[in-house]
Motif scaffolding. Structure first.
Motif, short mmCIF file in Angstrom:
data_model
loop_
_atom_site.label_atom_id
_atom_site.label_comp_id
_atom_site.label_asym_id
_atom_site.label_seq_id
_atom_site.Cartn_x
_atom_site.Cartn_y
_atom_site.Cartn_z
N LEU A 291 -4.99 0.10 -4.14
CA LEU A 291 -4.83 -0.45 -5.50
C LEU A 291 -3.71 0.31 -6.20
O LEU A 291 -3.41 1.44 -5.86
N SER A 292 -3.13 -0.33 -7.23
CA SER A 292 -2.09 0.32 -8.04
C SER A 292 -2.44 0.17 -9.52
O SER A 292 -2.89 -0.90 -9.95
N GLY A 293 -2.18 1.20 -10.31
CA GLY A 293 -2.52 1.17 -11.73
C GLY A 293 -1.65 0.24 -12.56
O GLY A 293 -2.14 -0.51 -13.40
N HIS A 294 -0.34 0.25 -12.30
CA HIS A 294 0.55 -0.43 -13.24
C HIS A 294 0.58 -1.95 -13.10
O HIS A 294 1.21 -2.63 -13.89
N LYS A 295 -0.14 -2.50 -12.10
CA LYS A 295 -0.24 -3.95 -12.00
C LYS A 295 -1.47 -4.48 -12.74
O LYS A 295 -1.69 -5.68 -12.81
N ILE A 296 -2.29 -3.56 -13.25
CA ILE A 296 -3.53 -3.96 -13.95
C ILE A 296 -3.62 -3.32 -15.34
O ILE A 296 -4.69 -2.92 -15.78
N GLY B 195 0.48 2.26 -5.47
CA GLY B 195 0.27 1.35 -4.34
C GLY B 195 1.06 1.78 -3.12
O GLY B 195 0.57 1.73 -1.98
N THR B 196 2.29 2.22 -3.33
CA THR B 196 3.15 2.61 -2.22
C THR B 196 2.55 3.80 -1.47
O THR B 196 2.48 3.79 -0.24
N GLU B 197 2.10 4.80 -2.22
CA GLU B 197 1.50 5.96 -1.56
C GLU B 197 0.21 5.57 -0.84
O GLU B 197 -0.03 6.00 0.30
N VAL C 113 -6.29 -3.28 3.81
CA VAL C 113 -5.87 -4.39 2.95
C VAL C 113 -5.16 -3.84 1.71
O VAL C 113 -5.70 -2.97 1.02
N ASP C 114 -3.97 -4.36 1.45
CA ASP C 114 -3.27 -4.07 0.21
C ASP C 114 -3.78 -5.08 -0.82
O ASP C 114 -3.47 -6.27 -0.75
N ALA C 115 -4.60 -4.57 -1.77
CA ALA C 115 -5.21 -5.45 -2.78
C ALA C 115 -4.56 -5.24 -4.15
O ALA C 115 -5.17 -5.51 -5.18
C1 LIG Z 1 3.60 -3.42 -6.60
C2 LIG Z 1 3.03 -3.51 -5.23
C3 LIG Z 1 2.91 -2.37 -4.40
C4 LIG Z 1 3.46 -1.04 -4.80
O1 LIG Z 1 2.71 -0.40 -5.79
P1 LIG Z 1 3.39 0.78 -6.65
O2 LIG Z 1 2.26 1.30 -7.48
O3 LIG Z 1 4.48 0.15 -7.47
O4 LIG Z 1 3.91 1.79 -5.69
C5 LIG Z 1 2.32 -2.52 -3.16
N1 LIG Z 1 1.86 -3.70 -2.74
C6 LIG Z 1 1.94 -4.81 -3.50
C7 LIG Z 1 1.39 -6.10 -2.98
C8 LIG Z 1 2.53 -4.75 -4.76
O5 LIG Z 1 2.63 -5.86 -5.50
#
Ligand SMILES: *Cc1c(COP(=O)(O)O)cnc(C)c1O
Length: 386
Positions: free
Chosen positions: A199-204, A72-74, A176-178
């Motif tokens: 999107l980020s993998g480790h939140k799903i 997500g950060t990248e 949008v950060d989803a």
């Molecule tokens: C966790 C998170 C990120 C960062 O994602 P990473 O994969 O940990 O770098 C960005 N935005 C939101 C809203 C998040 O909850």
């Protein structure tokens, strides 16, 4: 002792099917480089193409619009930096909100130091951005609006579709950060009217260090951070993280399959938890009462430090969080709560419970049962209470 994980907005366990899929691409003959012309490479290129199509389809995108990243950060950095620098001749104004994740907020602030003009919009008491404020902030120099879909600390769901409409009318790039919303509420790039989406993998239930950036066709965006090979159609240099990509695509597929039933199930548990906790004196819900993520419950406890609640809960086997994972450990209270108008001293008393796939009603009952005496004990000891 029981062990209960209530911190799914921080990270999630890797789904067994995701782990299995990753293992497949860490072992045997599945190690090829997708850029190679021999059959080791071709075989991997084929499965990555299929994974990309599947991932793209899940958000209503075309496969050519999806770039795999390290998280997500990248994705946030790439989206914002690329949009800003590619459109610098057109204008230098960027709009964001005060409650964004630091991956967005600190990227935008860094651009501010490089000469971009930044507007950080305020939020209301629920952590919600107003569409009228966005409209009023737009100038003819505005090149980018970046607003999150759902907030990680208080769970509030933002009116991103309406903001997307505004942005499209004015021909402004919309990011949008989803990361928090995907897998819990519908995320479709056309419905939300976005040009860029993270999107980020480790939140799903996917692997850490994996993510995705959606880039709408014909968006004036170029890669400005990574220099190297021609991977990902010149949008993300570097040999692809194949096990990560395959794991992420599997996690996205599972999230889509389970979203509606799982969100409905967690909403019931969440509401029971909220009813139980807000029944305690001087405890209140933070974030929006109904425009909130189905698995998200966040609170402010008067006269108690969030950190002490976490330690007491951990002794009972319960893992929760206070503020965001990135701000805990520092003495600064959450920037999200401060932006919502919570006084400095009260902002330290925050607790976030975020539910996930292995949580049951018994977990919630056990939590409510142990939480009441913890609150009483901590308040008895508190110098804040007279
Ligand atoms: C966790 C998170 C990120 C960062 O994602 P990473 O994969 O940990 O770098 C960005 N935005 C939101 C809203 C998040 O909850």
């Amino acid at each position: 002792m029981r062990s209960i994980y209530f911190d799914h907005s921080g990270t999630t366990p890797v789904h067994p099917e995701v782990a299995e899929e990753m293992y497949r691409y860490l072992t045997g003959d599945n190690f090829g480089n997708p850029s190679s012309v021999h059959h080791y490479g071709l075989q991997i290129r084929k499965v990555v193409t299929e994974a990309r199509e599947k991932a793209a389809q899940a958000i209503g995108a075309g496969a050519g619009e999806v770039v795999f990243t390290s998280g997500g950060t990248e994705s946030d950095n790439m989206a914002i930096h690329g949009a800003a620098y590619t459109n610098r001749k057109r204008g230098n104004h960027i709009i964001t909100s005060a409650v964004e994740h630091h991956a967005v907020l600190n990227t935008v602030k860094a651009l501010g130091k490089e000469g971009f003009d930044i507007t950080v919009l305020p939020v209301d008491q629920y952590g919600m951005v107003s569409v009228d404020d966005v409209a009023a902030a737009i100038t003819d120099k505005t090149i980018l609006i970046t607003i999150m879909h759902a907030n990680n600390e208080v769970g509030t769901i933002m009116p991103v579709a309406e903001i997307g409409k505004l942005a499209r009318e004015r021909n402004i790039i919309f990011h949008v950060d989803a990361v928090q919303s995907f897998g819990k509420i519908p995320v479709n790039v056309d419905d939300l009217g976005v040009n860029l989406l993270s999107l980020s993998g480790h939140k799903i239930y996917g692997p850490k260090g994996t993510g995705l950036l959606y880039i709408r066709k014909r968006t004036n965006w170029r890669q400005t951070l990574f220099h190297g090979g021609a991977q990902e159609r010149l949008r993300r240099a570097g040999t692809e993280n194949i096990p990560g990509i395959m794991g992420l695509a599997k996690a996205i597929e599972l999230a889509m399959e389970n979203r509606e039933t799982e969100s409905a199930r967690l909403r019931v548990l969440r509401d029971k938890l909220i009813r139980g906790l807000t029944g305690i004196e001087d405890v209140r819900l933070t974030g929006h009462p109904d425009k909130r993520l189905p698995n998200h419950a966040s609170f402010l406890f008067k006269y108690i430090e969030g950190e002490s609640m976490l330690l007491s809960l951990d002794m009972k086997g319960i893992a929760a969080s206070t503020g965001s994972a990135c701000t805990s450990g520092s003495l600064e209270p959450s920037h999200v709560l401060l932006a919502m108008g919570v006084p400095h001293e009260e902002a330290h008393g925050s607790l976030r419970i975020t539910l996930g796939k292995d949580n049951t009603e018994e977990d919630v009952d056990y939590f409510l049962q142990v939480m009441k005496p913890i609150v009483e004990k901590l308040r008895d000891m508190s110098p804040l209470k007279d």
